[in-house]
Design a protein around this motif. Sequence first.
Motif, PDB file in Angstrom:
ATOM      1  N   LYS A  95       0.859  -1.377   0.076  1.00  0.00           N
ATOM      2  CA  LYS A  95      -0.003  -0.154   0.281  1.00  0.00           C
ATOM      3  C   LYS A  95       0.810   1.260   0.139  1.00  0.00           C
ATOM      4  O   LYS A  95       1.839   1.489   0.915  1.00  0.00           O
ATOM      5  CB  LYS A  95      -0.953   0.096   1.144  1.00  0.00           C
ATOM      6  N   ILE A  96       0.402   2.237  -0.889  1.00  0.00           N
ATOM      7  CA  ILE A  96       1.141   3.550  -1.057  1.00  0.00           C
ATOM      8  C   ILE A  96       0.187   4.426  -0.617  1.00  0.00           C
ATOM      9  O   ILE A  96      -1.062   4.406  -1.131  1.00  0.00           O
ATOM     10  CB  ILE A  96       1.575   3.784  -2.452  1.00  0.00           C
ATOM     11  N   VAL A  97       0.335   5.311   0.427  1.00  0.00           N
ATOM     12  CA  VAL A  97      -0.804   6.325   0.821  1.00  0.00           C
ATOM     13  C   VAL A  97      -0.446   7.789   0.388  1.00  0.00           C
ATOM     14  O   VAL A  97       0.982   7.869   0.451  1.00  0.00           O
ATOM     15  CB  VAL A  97      -0.951   6.325   2.369  1.00  0.00           C
ATOM     16  N   VAL A 105      -2.931   2.031  -4.397  1.00  0.00           N
ATOM     17  CA  VAL A 105      -2.854   3.444  -3.665  1.00  0.00           C
ATOM     18  C   VAL A 105      -4.071   3.906  -3.040  1.00  0.00           C
ATOM     19  O   VAL A 105      -5.130   3.542  -3.604  1.00  0.00           O
ATOM     20  CB  VAL A 105      -2.547   4.635  -5.026  1.00  0.00           C
ATOM     21  N   VAL A 106      -3.884   4.478  -1.775  1.00  0.00           N
ATOM     22  CA  VAL A 106      -4.883   5.008  -1.004  1.00  0.00           C
ATOM     23  C   VAL A 106      -4.696   6.575  -1.218  1.00  0.00           C
ATOM     24  O   VAL A 106      -3.699   6.961  -0.445  1.00  0.00           O
ATOM     25  CB  VAL A 106      -4.847   4.584   0.281  1.00  0.00           C
ATOM     26  N   PRO A 145      -4.343  10.962  10.641  1.00  0.00           N
ATOM     27  CA  PRO A 145      -4.660   9.581  11.554  1.00  0.00           C
ATOM     28  C   PRO A 145      -5.163   8.513  10.385  1.00  0.00           C
ATOM     29  O   PRO A 145      -4.861   7.366  10.749  1.00  0.00           O
ATOM     30  CB  PRO A 145      -5.829  10.271  12.304  1.00  0.00           C
ATOM     31  N   LYS A 146      -5.978   8.960   9.107  1.00  0.00           N
ATOM     32  CA  LYS A 146      -6.380   7.941   8.332  1.00  0.00           C
ATOM     33  C   LYS A 146      -5.085   7.453   7.649  1.00  0.00           C
ATOM     34  O   LYS A 146      -5.047   6.270   7.435  1.00  0.00           O
ATOM     35  CB  LYS A 146      -7.198   8.799   7.294  1.00  0.00           C
ATOM     36  N   GLU A 184      -3.778   3.243   7.816  1.00  0.00           N
ATOM     37  CA  GLU A 184      -3.913   2.330   6.524  1.00  0.00           C
ATOM     38  C   GLU A 184      -2.474   1.565   6.777  1.00  0.00           C
ATOM     39  O   GLU A 184      -2.295   0.558   5.889  1.00  0.00           O
ATOM     40  CB  GLU A 184      -3.497   3.156   5.295  1.00  0.00           C
ATOM     41  N   ASN A 185      -1.550   1.780   7.609  1.00  0.00           N
ATOM     42  CA  ASN A 185      -0.475   0.900   7.762  1.00  0.00           C
ATOM     43  C   ASN A 185       0.402   0.859   6.611  1.00  0.00           C
ATOM     44  O   ASN A 185       0.577  -0.311   5.947  1.00  0.00           O
ATOM     45  CB  ASN A 185      -0.673  -0.369   8.454  1.00  0.00           C
ATOM     46  N   PRO A 186       0.645   2.225   5.817  1.00  0.00           N
ATOM     47  CA  PRO A 186       1.188   1.938   4.299  1.00  0.00           C
ATOM     48  C   PRO A 186       2.756   1.512   4.519  1.00  0.00           C
ATOM     49  O   PRO A 186       3.468   1.585   5.351  1.00  0.00           O
ATOM     50  CB  PRO A 186       1.134   3.572   4.031  1.00  0.00           C
ATOM     51  N   ASP A 187       3.051   0.860   3.262  1.00  0.00           N
ATOM     52  CA  ASP A 187       4.656   0.687   2.995  1.00  0.00           C
ATOM     53  C   ASP A 187       5.322   1.669   2.701  1.00  0.00           C
ATOM     54  O   ASP A 187       6.481   1.823   2.977  1.00  0.00           O
ATOM     55  CB  ASP A 187       4.376  -0.553   1.820  1.00  0.00           C
TER      56      ASP A 187
END
Length: 190
Positions: free
Chosen positions: A3-5, A42-43, A60-61, A65-68
């Motif tokens: 995941k990429i935020v 992508v988030v 916080p969002k 998401e605990n992104p990579d």
Amino acid sequence: MKKIVIIGDSIAAGFFEGQVTDLLNEYVTDTLTGMGFPDYTVVNLGERGASSATALEQLPKAEAENPDFVAINVGINDAINNRENVKEYGENLKKMITAFPAEKVILVGPSWVDLTIKTAGNKETLVKYIAMAKDIAQETGVNYIDMYHHMEVYPDPAEFLQSDGLHPSKFGYHLLGALIARDIKNKLLG
């Protein structure tokens, strides 16, 4: 799926032809796939009109998401609308960046703006914000994408922008997506 935020303003959100789109998200993931790194999603938490202060509300969002990886792209609204808050901008960037391990973060600096169209801005102020973003990236040890430089060295930087002189064209989003993907690839290859 990794995941990429993306946190930030309307540019981060993929604003194109009057609406938020998935253009940036698609260019990031398509480029990564082309480089041999599939399985990314992508988030996108970008919001129209976000300043560095309002982008902090996305934190916080983003953390949940605990992104990579995290790409932070904010500053153009600060530079054009608030002009005198360079120090606050730097402090806000630092808060966003330090919420994640440095090796996960990519900071995207403010982009080139066509000031003949977007007359509310000025180059001197924009350069101050870019310098602050570079300084914060160096101080925190995160990757920095100098969008202004990447656009300005091109023979016609206006090609990277829509007719509003501010938001990226498809060509501009392709450039931004490719640069973010390149930095992720470099982080993965160490």
